[in-house]
Design an enzyme around this catalytic site. Sequence first.
Site, PDB file in Angstrom:
ATOM      1  N   TYR A   1     -16.812   3.816   6.543  1.00 54.44           N
ATOM      2  CA  TYR A   1     -15.353   3.663   6.703  1.00 54.44           C
ATOM      3  C   TYR A   1     -14.929   4.079   8.112  1.00 54.44           C
ATOM      4  CZ  TYR A   1     -10.399   4.962   6.165  1.00 54.44           C
ATOM      5  OH  TYR A   1      -9.036   5.109   6.331  1.00 54.44           O
TER       6      TYR A   1
ATOM      7  N   THR B   1      -9.488   0.905   2.445  1.00 57.36           N
ATOM      8  CA  THR B   1      -9.357   2.369   2.447  1.00 57.36           C
ATOM      9  C   THR B   1     -10.299   3.058   1.449  1.00 57.36           C
ATOM     10  OG1 THR B   1      -7.511   2.158   0.903  1.00 57.36           O
ATOM     11  CG2 THR B   1      -6.962   2.360   3.230  1.00 57.36           C
TER      12      THR B   1
ATOM     13  N   ASP C   1      -4.296 -13.171   4.350  1.00 56.25           N
ATOM     14  CA  ASP C   1      -5.347 -12.211   4.673  1.00 56.25           C
ATOM     15  C   ASP C   1      -5.299 -11.962   6.185  1.00 56.25           C
ATOM     16  OD1 ASP C   1      -7.949 -11.083   5.325  1.00 56.25           O
ATOM     17  OD2 ASP C   1      -8.548 -11.662   3.290  1.00 56.25           O
TER      18      ASP C   1
ATOM     19  N   GLY D   1       0.833  -1.197   0.000  1.00 56.62           N
ATOM     20  CA  GLY D   1       0.000   0.000   0.000  1.00 56.62           C
ATOM     21  C   GLY D   1       0.871   1.252   0.000  1.00 56.62           C
ATOM     22  N   MET D   2       0.207   2.393  -0.038  1.00 53.94           N
ATOM     23  CA  MET D   2       0.916   3.670  -0.167  1.00 53.94           C
ATOM     24  C   MET D   2       1.846   3.919   1.031  1.00 53.94           C
ATOM     25  SD  MET D   2      -0.835   7.231  -1.268  1.00 53.94           S
ATOM     26  CE  MET D   2      -1.817   7.506   0.210  1.00 53.94           C
ATOM     27  N   LEU D   3       1.349   3.721   2.239  1.00 51.75           N
ATOM     28  CA  LEU D   3       2.170   3.927   3.432  1.00 51.75           C
ATOM     29  C   LEU D   3       3.156   2.772   3.623  1.00 51.75           C
ATOM     30  CD1 LEU D   3       2.911   5.333   6.105  1.00 51.75           C
ATOM     31  CD2 LEU D   3       0.980   4.119   7.169  1.00 51.75           C
TER      32      LEU D   3
ATOM     33  N   ALA E   1      -5.556  -2.203   5.324  1.00 47.88           N
ATOM     34  CA  ALA E   1      -6.885  -1.664   5.614  1.00 47.88           C
ATOM     35  C   ALA E   1      -7.740  -1.656   4.356  1.00 47.88           C
ATOM     36  CB  ALA E   1      -6.758  -0.223   6.146  1.00 47.88           C
TER      37      ALA E   1
ATOM     38  N   LYS F   1     -13.181   1.754  11.033  1.00 49.03           N
ATOM     39  CA  LYS F   1     -11.861   2.071  11.571  1.00 49.03           C
ATOM     40  C   LYS F   1     -11.933   2.302  13.080  1.00 49.03           C
ATOM     41  CE  LYS F   1      -8.407   2.734   9.673  1.00 49.03           C
ATOM     42  NZ  LYS F   1      -7.253   1.827   9.353  1.00 49.03           N
TER      43      LYS F   1
END
Length: 282
Positions: A123, A60, A36, A10-12, A58, A127
């Site tokens: 969302y 997202t 998973d 992912g991006m982070l 996550a 979270k």
Amino acid sequence: MRWLVTGSKGMLGQDLVRMLAERGQRVVGVDRDDFDITDPVATSDAVAGHDVVVNCAAWTAVDPAEEHEGDAFGVNAVGAASVARAAAVHGARLVHISTDYVFAGDGTAPYPEDAVPAPRSAYGRTKLAGEWAVRAEAPDHLIVRTAFLYGAGGGCFPKTIARVARERGGAEVVDDQFGQPTWTADLADLVIRLIDAGVTPGTYHGTSSGQVSWYGFARAVVAAAGMDPQIVRPTTSEAYVRLAPRPSYSVLGHDALTAVGVAPIGDWAERWDAAAQEVLGG
Ligand SMILES: NC(=O)c1ccc[n+]([C@@H]2O[C@H](COP(=O)([O-])OP(=O)(O)OC[C@H]3O[C@@H](n4cnc5c(N)ncnc54)[C@H](OP(=O)(O)O)[C@@H]3O)[C@@H](O)[C@H]2O)c1
């Protein structure tokens, strides 16, 4: 120190794994194609042998979550519980990444870490449930809430705005939603600094300082991409309706960081200047 990073593609996650490796840390990155995180046995097997687990995995997709809340809950709450339980069983510190969307987003002053959550979207609800699960399962947790995240390794607001502005010669962007644009590289660095400092378990806010509307941020993006910021025009949330309600005020306070002697990420504009070339691809 042996690190495990979930959501590593992912991006982070990409920035965190790269940064840890560059700093000579032993790091394993795992993503959905490895296992998973809702599978407790696979998760426990992966966590075994690590000192720190950072859960960047996550669901997202904010708008799709409105129509698939059960699926989003599976990843963001059940998955978070699974990672937290495994961390507790194997004695690892857990860093769990959360979001400004746990708050109502209608405030007028920065949300402190202990502000009462009141999510307005599916969302945000999932979270928040993830935060509860982490607190219940893993006593040695750091919950790090972030917001307005952008980075080189994923689809994000600056990339979209730069492309749209270039293709269409301009863009309309909402000027009534405020937040703190945050670079994934800065958040990754903050996570590492929190662990290095051995801070007490708890909830921390991992966003840039200052505040700006999406419109203001878009103007900075367009300028960094070599275009005239005047081609960005302001619009309102009423004129640009999305499936999930968006917070109008997503500004987070950083007192918990200051209290443990960890410097918050700097001002969003100064950090965007540092990030722009890498994020927009030169
Ligand atoms: N992006 C933002 O603006 C923003 C704002 C506030 C907070 N956050 C939080 O910051 C964290 C990192 O966000 P991000 O933007 O880096 O996310 P991202 O780019 O969407 O990456 C999430 C990663 O998790 C993986 N994943 C999803 N479900 C999984 C599962 N069940 N098991 C294993 N892996 C799974 C995804 O794989 P697939 O791609 O295959 O699904 C993806 O590689 C998340 O906790 C997010 O909620 C993000």
